[in-house]
Every structure is written in structure tokens, then in C-alpha cells.
Design an enzyme around this catalytic site. Sequence first.
Site: not given
Lengths: 55, 734
Positions: B47, B50, B448, B629, B633
Site C-alpha cells: 500500500c 508501505c 504433503d 512445498d 515434493d
Amino acid sequence: MSMLIYLIPVALFLGALALLAFLWALRSGQYEDLDGAAERVLLDDEDEPQTPAKR
Amino acid sequence: MSCCAPGADGFAGGVQSLPSDDEVRFSARNLGDGVFQTELSVPAVHCGACIRSIEAGLGRLDGVEAARVNLSTRRVTVRWRGEALPPIVATLARLGYAPTVFDEPEGEKDRTLSELLVAVAVSGFAAGNIMLLSVSVWSGAEGATRDLFHWVSALIALPAMFFAGRIYYRSAWGALKHGRMNMDVPIAIGITMAYALSLYETIHSGPHAYFDASVTLLFFLLIGRSLDHVMRERARTAVKGLARLAPRGALVIGAGGARDYLALSEIEPGMRLLVAAGERIPVDAVVEAGLSDIDRSLVSGESAPQKVAEGDAIQAGTLNLTGPLTLAATARAEDSFLAEMLRMMEAAEGGRARYRRIADRVSAAYAPVVHLTALATFLGWMAATGGDWHRAVTVAIAVLIITCPCALGLAVPIVQVVAARRLFEHGIMVRDGGAMERLAEADVAVFDKTGTLTLGHPRLQNLQQIAPEALAAAAALAANSRHPLSQAVAVYDEGKGPVFEAVAERPGFGVEGRAEGSLWRLGRAEWARGDGASGEVADEGTVLSRDGAVLARLEFDDAIRPDAREALAELEDRLGPVEMLSGDTARACRRVADRLSIAHVEAGLMPADKVARIEALARQGRKVLMVGDGLNDAPALGAAHVSMAPATAADIGRNAADFVFLRDSLSAVPVALDVSRRAGRLVRQNVALAIVYNVFAVPVAILGYVTPLIAAVAMSTSSIIVIANALRLGRVRR
């Protein structure tokens, strides 16, 4: 119909002007950060225009 | 996180390791005159506030010339001067925006997008001007005026055809060369023929020219193409901007003890590397000196950190948690564990490679039908008029123009752009439109465990059984350590514990400190109780002790992702059976599975076992959605029909996944499914609309009643209808 001789070039010229304006905006990085530009308008501080990014 | 808007919380961040200053320096670009430019990705930016806090915060640093945030790509560009790197990373981290470094081949940046935008602008300019002239012709310009207008139109259209059309010519030529058909073939043929015919008409002072149709068509289609590209590019850069798990290089100790930061590709086996606490291991290596704990969760799926000491082998991609390590590299980067996973992924390339997007499938059938219809029309008119080829060609080209696949070239990308936008608002990024089509087909979900169903970092489980004073002391002590278990305890630090002095982290054991005249220890039980604990059975738990006396026993488990239970229940309901495949121990898996009521669990799997399970499901004719992740995997993510990964995943996993979700909540999976299914419905509706349109328009064209005016109206109307239909997805149903 003689006015067509100058009206058509005038119309094309104005269209070309808009085209060049768009290309300029594209080149100078104004489409790089559309979301940021929308937010920056709300920031108070003196915000200098972005210097064209050296890429 | 220092920010305001809701939705900021829960963005991945926090637990990631920061890039070292060496790494940032290494990636800086020299602009000359002693000025350097560093680009960092800051995924947490979202935003105006930020932007301001980052730019102001960095601008105040010595040596920083300019700092500019790009909100669209979530990046910050810092220009700085001088020999030493200003503390950019530390400043960003302090502000609450943990930065990451990314690779990007220079110069390649968005050349395609610029080309597309310029093409849109040129064809838009041409279309607008030609349309003005065409309207005059339709409203009755005749004779010399009409010819003049046609000539001017031809002149304006020519550069547009070359400049904007070359994108289609190139793509169509590429497809034809490989003996394939794509949407661009009928488009390229259609616009070229229309232009050629119109030129012929103009030269012979004919009444009908299709310059406007060919350029308008190009304009509409280019808009669709640009949108498609913008969506994909955006998701891609955002995914790229997330933490890179393989470091760019490592600190190498040379022969004379000199330290050099070398790029990953320059590291050879036998080199001695220094890896500080908090950094990732760059290549497979053996520990030469030092003692530490290693977080292997991304590599093997094990949730508990592992102690390593001299002589232990460690894999690339694991995270060094507590102590500095001196390593001897045993493999080059391209031979390391990471690269092995990549090779497995290529071998496991599954349903995805065979999948063809709906648009491609339709166009493969559509293009030949269009061309055959046009050819048949030509032959039919030749026969009917007794060889009037001019008339026959005119009608055949009108058929080509009328059938030009606007609905598919424009409406399908628009549906997918709108859908991607919807997903983006929910913190989900999608690789391409095909991924959404595949997700809509999935009928079994495989998860997972570590890092996917769970957050991948531990949580204190037996809070009620710990005395408040003991907890306060443990938390105050734990705040000094970066071990994940310590950090899970440090959350409860409210400043009420004793003030510790001489705090020291003992890699592999725990953390200790002095307060109130005693020695406090938090860590492995046998260590915390001192040396006199030998007679007892081996005790693996974590305890807090004071002068060797146990004050509290701390038990941890891996925190389950928010909304996991609801998300899984919804998936079972709407998608099909849910399974869990994990590399962790059966006991750890059972605990999570019981809490989430997952029936089918397989524990202790190697990466190849996961792929085997997915392939077995595929052989039963099921379409697998894989959510995972870790590095382990990645091959499974590649083998599945469609895959999803959280933003905290290993980068190879993120690159393999079709969807990446940024927030912690697992509700992203059903949301993605919902949006994908609705998008799929709209795409099919649009294809149906296009067919209905052709059913009405083609007979009119074949019979020769189409004039340029009718073509322009029909084309625009059909485009507007399918776009309007696509935009219905914009309305959120929650």
C-alpha cells in the site's frame, strides 16, 4: 470536397500525436508501476518525478 | 508487519532467512561513477504507506542516493554510492519488509510486453482512423471521394499490418513450420487476405473494402493477447520475487585464509566454505568444523531440526540454524541434491505435458473448418456464377473475416485474466490459464504434510502444564536464540522473566544464561540437567532447568495451517478423496492426520515414492491435485495433473507448481478450485456463444450478403457479448 485535402491530414496528425504521446509514456516508464502510481497520489511529501530508469 | 490494510497479516515472511550483505553486494549492478544499483524483492509491500516508509527509511541511510518502490512488481530499487554497502537489508527487515534477492537476466525484461503495447497502440491508432473514413464511406461517400478514402485507409493500414500483424505472422509461421495449427493461423490468413482483396478493390475503384475489418480485428485480438501476457508476467515476477532458497554464492576460504564470496557456479568440490547461522547450505557438503542444528524440513519433510557435527554430510538447500559451520564441498551446484530433484522432475513430467488448453483444442478443430468453409464457398460461387472469380473470392474472404475467432482470441484470455485477478486478490498466483482448466478437472487431492498442511514451524503444545513463572523464564531465555523451538517459546516473552546475563547458544544442545545467581538452561533434556544424568534412559524432550533441576518440560508440535480442517472438508465434498504423503515419521503424520481427519496417510516416503503414488493414481484414470512445498515434493508437483505450493516453498517447488498461495490459510485451495471452475464454465459458455454466432453469421456470409458494414457490426457485437460474459466472473460470490 476540397476541405478533405486538409481535414484528413489534420485528423491523422491529431491521431498520430496521441500515438506518440502513448509511446512516450511507455518509454519513460509510466506503465512500470500502475498500482504504485495510484497510491503515490495519496502521499503528502514532495515527490519528484521518477528519473527515467537506466536499463 | 508495520502495515495497515487487512490481509497484510499472514503473508509469508517472518521465518525466512535474510540475504547476507555479501550476497546483496554481489548482485548489485555498477552504474559507473561509483554508483551501484541494487534491486530487492519485498513481497510484503502492498500500500501507499508501505511505499512511504520504505522510501523514507532507505533514503535516510548514508550513501543511498535514491530508493524507489515498485508496487506492481513488489520490488525496491536502491541506488547507492561508495565502497561499502549501506545497511539496506537490515533497514528493510527492521521496517518489517524482509527483502530477498532475485536473479534476472538483464535486458530481457518485459520486451514482449513493450512490443505488444506498441502493437496495440499502432493498431488502435490505425483502427480508429480507418473506422472514421469507413463510416463516411458507409454513409454514402461515392466516386472519387470513396476511392480517396480507400486509398488513405490502405496507407494507414499497411504499417499496422506489418508492425502489429507481425506478432501473429511470426506465431502462425512457427506453428505451421512444426505442422501444427493454432489460433494465429486463421487470424494471419484472414487479415492478409482481407487486406489484399481490399487493395485490389481500391485499385479497381470497387465499392467494398475491408481495411477497417482487418485492422479492427488485429486491435481486438492484440488487446486480448496483451492482457494474457500481463497476467502471466505479473504472476511470474511475483513468484520469482519470493525468497530464493539456493543462495547466489558462498563465502569460500582460500589457501592463505583469505575469504572470497564466490558465485554458486564457481564452487568446486573440495573448497572450504563458511556458512553462518541463519544461512542456507549452498551445495552438498561435509562438516569440517563447527556444531549446529540444521532445518531439513524443505528437503526431506522432517519437522524436527537435526544436530550436525564434524563429519556429518549435509544437503544443499537445508538451513543452518544455530552455529557457524565450516564445510568442505562434496559436489558442484549442478550435481547437488537440488539438481537431482530437477532431473527427477523432468523424468516425471506427467499429465501436464499432455494437456492442451481448451482454446488450443478448439482452434485445432476450428481453423480447418473455417478454411474448408471458405474454400467450399469459393468453389460453390465459382460454379454458381460460371467462373466469376472476383465475386467468389470476395464472398470467400467475407466468410473468413466473419468467422475470425474473436471470441476465442479475446474472450478466453479475458476470462482468465479476470479469474487471475480474482485469485490474486485472494493471495493466489497462477502460472497460466491452462492451470485453471486443469484444476477444474482434478478429482483427487494429495497433500504433503510439513510446510503444507502445517506451517512448518513448531508451536508450544502443553502450555497449560507449564507454570507461568517457568514459562516467563523460558521465553526470556529463548528470545536469545534463533532455533525454531526457541522461537516458538519466545513468542510468550512479555518481559516478565528474569534478566539473563552471559547468555550463550550451545549449538546442538540449547541456550543457557545466568540470572538470580543460578545457571538456567533451555534445551535437550540430558544437557539441561547437567552431566549427572547418565544413569537414566535417553531423554529426547526439551526442558527448562535451573542449576540442573528440571522446572518445566516443553512439548512441541507443528502448527496446523489456519482453516486446514474446513478447507479439506470442502475439498472432500467438492473435489474428491484427500490423501497425505509425507517424508516424516509415521507418528508425526498420524497426529496431523487425526486432527484433520484424513483417512489415507502414507508416511516415510522418498521423493520417488511420492511420484510413484501419483502415477499410480493417474493410471487409475484420476486427475491429481498435488499440494506441496518441499524440495522433496518438487518431482511430485511436476508429475501431478495440477499442483499448488505455498509461498514459503522451496523455489524449485514454486517453479514447478501451477498455483502459489501467499497467505498462511489453506482456504486458498478451495478458493482456487472455485474460481477455476467458474472460469472454466465461462470459457465453455463463450465458446458456445462463438459457435451460435457463427451458426447465424456464416450462412449470411456464404450467401454473399455480407458487406464491410455488416462485418464490422457483427464482429464488434460478438466481441462485446463474450467480453461482457467474461466480466461476470468479476462479481465475487463468497
